[in-house]
Design a protein around this motif. Sequence first.
Motif, short mmCIF file in Angstrom:
data_model
loop_
_atom_site.label_atom_id
_atom_site.label_comp_id
_atom_site.label_asym_id
_atom_site.label_seq_id
_atom_site.Cartn_x
_atom_site.Cartn_y
_atom_site.Cartn_z
N VAL A 47 2.81 2.98 -25.42
CA VAL A 47 4.16 3.11 -24.86
C VAL A 47 5.03 3.82 -25.89
O VAL A 47 5.23 3.31 -26.99
N SER B 146 0.48 -3.60 -23.18
CA SER B 146 0.10 -3.02 -24.47
C SER B 146 -0.29 -4.10 -25.47
O SER B 146 -1.00 -3.82 -26.43
N PHE C 285 7.22 -6.02 -28.33
CA PHE C 285 7.28 -4.68 -28.89
C PHE C 285 6.79 -4.74 -30.32
O PHE C 285 7.01 -5.71 -31.04
N LEU D 173 5.03 -3.38 -21.96
CA LEU D 173 4.77 -3.87 -23.31
C LEU D 173 3.79 -5.05 -23.27
O LEU D 173 3.01 -5.23 -24.21
N SER E 72 -4.23 -0.28 -28.38
CA SER E 72 -2.92 -0.23 -27.71
C SER E 72 -1.80 -0.21 -28.73
O SER E 72 -1.84 -0.93 -29.70
N SER F 214 2.71 0.58 -29.38
CA SER F 214 4.02 0.94 -28.84
C SER F 214 4.88 1.41 -30.00
O SER F 214 4.81 0.88 -31.09
#
Lengths: 475, 460
Positions: free
Chosen positions: B215, B206, B236, B203, B86, B88
């Motif tokens: 993302v 993620s 994040f 998030l 995963s 972002s």
Amino acid sequence: MKIHICLTGIKTIILDCNNISQYSVFLINSALMNRRDIMSAVNPDQYSYPSVFIYGHRATGKSHVVLSIMKDLELPHASVDCVECVSSGLLFHQVLSAFFGPDAAALLPRCPSLSDFVRLYKQMSSNSPATQTRYIILDRAERMRDMDFSLLPALLRLQELVNDNVTVILLSEIVWEKFRPNTGCFEPLLFHFPDYSKGKSLVQILSWDHHPSYTPELYASYINILLGVFFSVCRDLRELRHLAVLNFSKFCEPLEKGEAKESDIHKLWKNIEPHLQRAMQTVYLREVSSVQWEQQQMDEKEATTLRVLSAHAHIELPYYSKFLLIAAYLASFNPARTDRRFFLKSHGKIRKTNFLKKHEKTSNHLLGPKPFPLDRLMAIFYSVVDSRVAPTASVFSQISSLVTLQLLSQVGHDDQLDSPKYKCSVSLDFILAISRCVCVCVRLLDLLALSLVIQSQVVRQERSLFTAVSNLHLL
Amino acid sequence: MWTPEIRHVASRKYAGQWREITGPAPVKMSKRRSAALTGAQGISLAQKLLRERLCHQKLPDQPVGLDSQYKYLLELLRRTAVHGESNSVLIVGPRGSGKTMLLGCVLRELMSLKEAQKNVLLVELNGLLQTDDKIALKEITRQLHLENVVGDKVFGSFAENLAFLLEALKKGDKSSSRPVLFVLDEFDLFAHHKNQTLLYNLLDVSQSAQTPVAVLGLTCRLDVLELLEKRVKSRFSHRQIHLFSSLSFAQYLDVVRAQLSLPPDFPDPKFSDEWNHSVTKLCEDKTVEEILRRNFNGSKDFRSLHSLLFLAVSRVSVSHSTLREADLIEAWRLISVDSKANVLHGLSILELCLIIAMKHLNDTYDGEPFNFQMVHNEFKKFIQRKSHSIHKFEKPVVMKAFEHLLQLELVRPVDSGVCKVQREYQLMRLMLEHGQVMEALQKYPQCPTDVKQWALSAFG
């Protein structure tokens, strides 16, 4: 008569001009540059730039040229006027029904969001893909700034969002810099529609409305006279056409009566010119409706007793109300420290204080009326009015009715019963008109004159007191 | 239950998305490359190609000048798609710097990988369209083709709903879930939603390693991280890819040449050679280089370049079949004109005098706001003392001219909306600069000399 319009070398289109009005023919000719620019930019068989922004003054032919291009070439387009779209849902409905039929528009949910619109558009366009570019024309696009904040940026990049060959054309009077959102957006192509020049275009266009029973040269000379009066004030084609149509019968009066021939331009000018000046003060300002104006011409009332819309001109006020209003004006526009000088029998000289010296730039007449308390108003009223008045309820109630008539306005809260404050909302011309009606003695005129003198002294020091007062007495 | 169709939808959707969806039927290309097309057909085909490139933003084969960012992003997404990691990431860059283009190229290459093609699901959200979290959630459901699965269920919160959706993706022959790529265009607009629930939940997923989720946010705001709440910011990964154009002018000229040239597989080689030759000669011309340099100094991004080139290319026609420097000069003139000067050109004399009076007030009082009475006073002073050609107008006529200027937004009230004061005394500001007014005066048709003299004089 046929016009060949060359479309970027791919095909020529022959338009039969007998079907189009002369107005549009003229536009096609004189705005050929604009039209050619637009047509080369929005080629229907290939991709066009996603958004185009066209700006120009009122009545310069923006909507007309764009819509005539769409109709002549029979391009699929949806024309929406943003003034009609109170909510964005109406805009979506109109666009979808213009491109995909009313059934597609019926699929929109009750309060459609932009997301619903884009989704439906994508669905419909995948069912019926575009063979030609589709155009969405948004007239008076400045209203879109007041709708949802995301509507304008989304429409500017609609081609990318829906993946279809669609171009959005925005028409507006206001320049693009005022549309740009804070964080930026997709910049459209900008096109400007220039205004008409007086000599070549404007006279030519206005001359098309000529009456069949008179020669075009006579009408052209009439137009020249009209433009001589109105061109320095207004250049809006629609307004000028309206005025030309309204006043033409008056212009032709001497011809009908047999007093002048068509070549006696000077005589005709002398007849029409004062009439046009009066029109500028009434019809142009919409003080009088066009129907009333035409009726007045037929009745041939030479006296200038036109019932104008601005009600202030002929309000009938009771005797004491007039004095109250004059007192209110004096209270609003004269500073409080000068009251002693004006309204007491024995007064000393006024010395220019530091305050006056510092604030010489701005005078009260330029800044607007100042609020004054009720007591001050009554004090000035008692010194202004010529007879002895007792403070009865009827006098005070007249103050409230003046507020209702919006000749005075109340400043501050409604529930402040102790010492309410007021402001005078009428202009000097109105006050002078009232004070002439009232049997006024010279002293009152002097008071007004002195108030004006104080303010003019503040503005210009070199102007002598005597010339100022003498000028004002001429009023 | 997801159907096997979903597998192919992503790849088909992606591969076809940026190709020409609509457009006329392509010209039949003869097998023999030496078959020449007629002049008109050649021009038409050339126009079509160039317009696709300039207007429709067709994806280039390789993004120019963005190699390191390209590699980084591709690697990141490959790890999500193939290995189930995963991630972002935010792609940040000013408008027109190529964020969507970069993403498009990366996704195109990603979908060409066999493992990714079968597995990866793509959800594209746009901040302009999905203005609310509820709408965003409906859109996610729709793009994952799970409307039937959700049916009429009512969820307590956003988080439950999202968890259900991702759970639904798990049921299948594989025990692990399929990776989902969430692309959030106009990311900064999502930060204005209530409580930032969508961002928080995405998030959160993620970070929680339940489903492999990537993302990707695209935004033009450099300070986008300031907009995020603390709990969102902490989830994040703080990976940002910045797109700042670092082209030199020589590289910029090369790009121009490449954008205008026809590709080697053009059906009429003679035409394309001629065209490319004329383009090369054009780029070496001094005036053209001057224009391109001015555009380059204004903004280095390709979007403004595209609009300039488009205006030039659209002038090409049968009678005028190569790109000439006059076309570029005209295009530059159209782009760099001052729109307010154009508006001032069409005003009447009375309105122009009012603007000059306002300019004098601005000069005398250093930009303090004025009202209509002051402007009228200045105008009256001019009429009484200096003017011969303008005769005295009544105050209501002058007021109507002033209101026209208000409508054109050349003059704006200081506190818009509050109108406790009378119209004549409402404070306003002029939205034009001294230089703009003077320049417009020079170009004004048949401007009377006394008006010009008044404008040039120092103190009204």
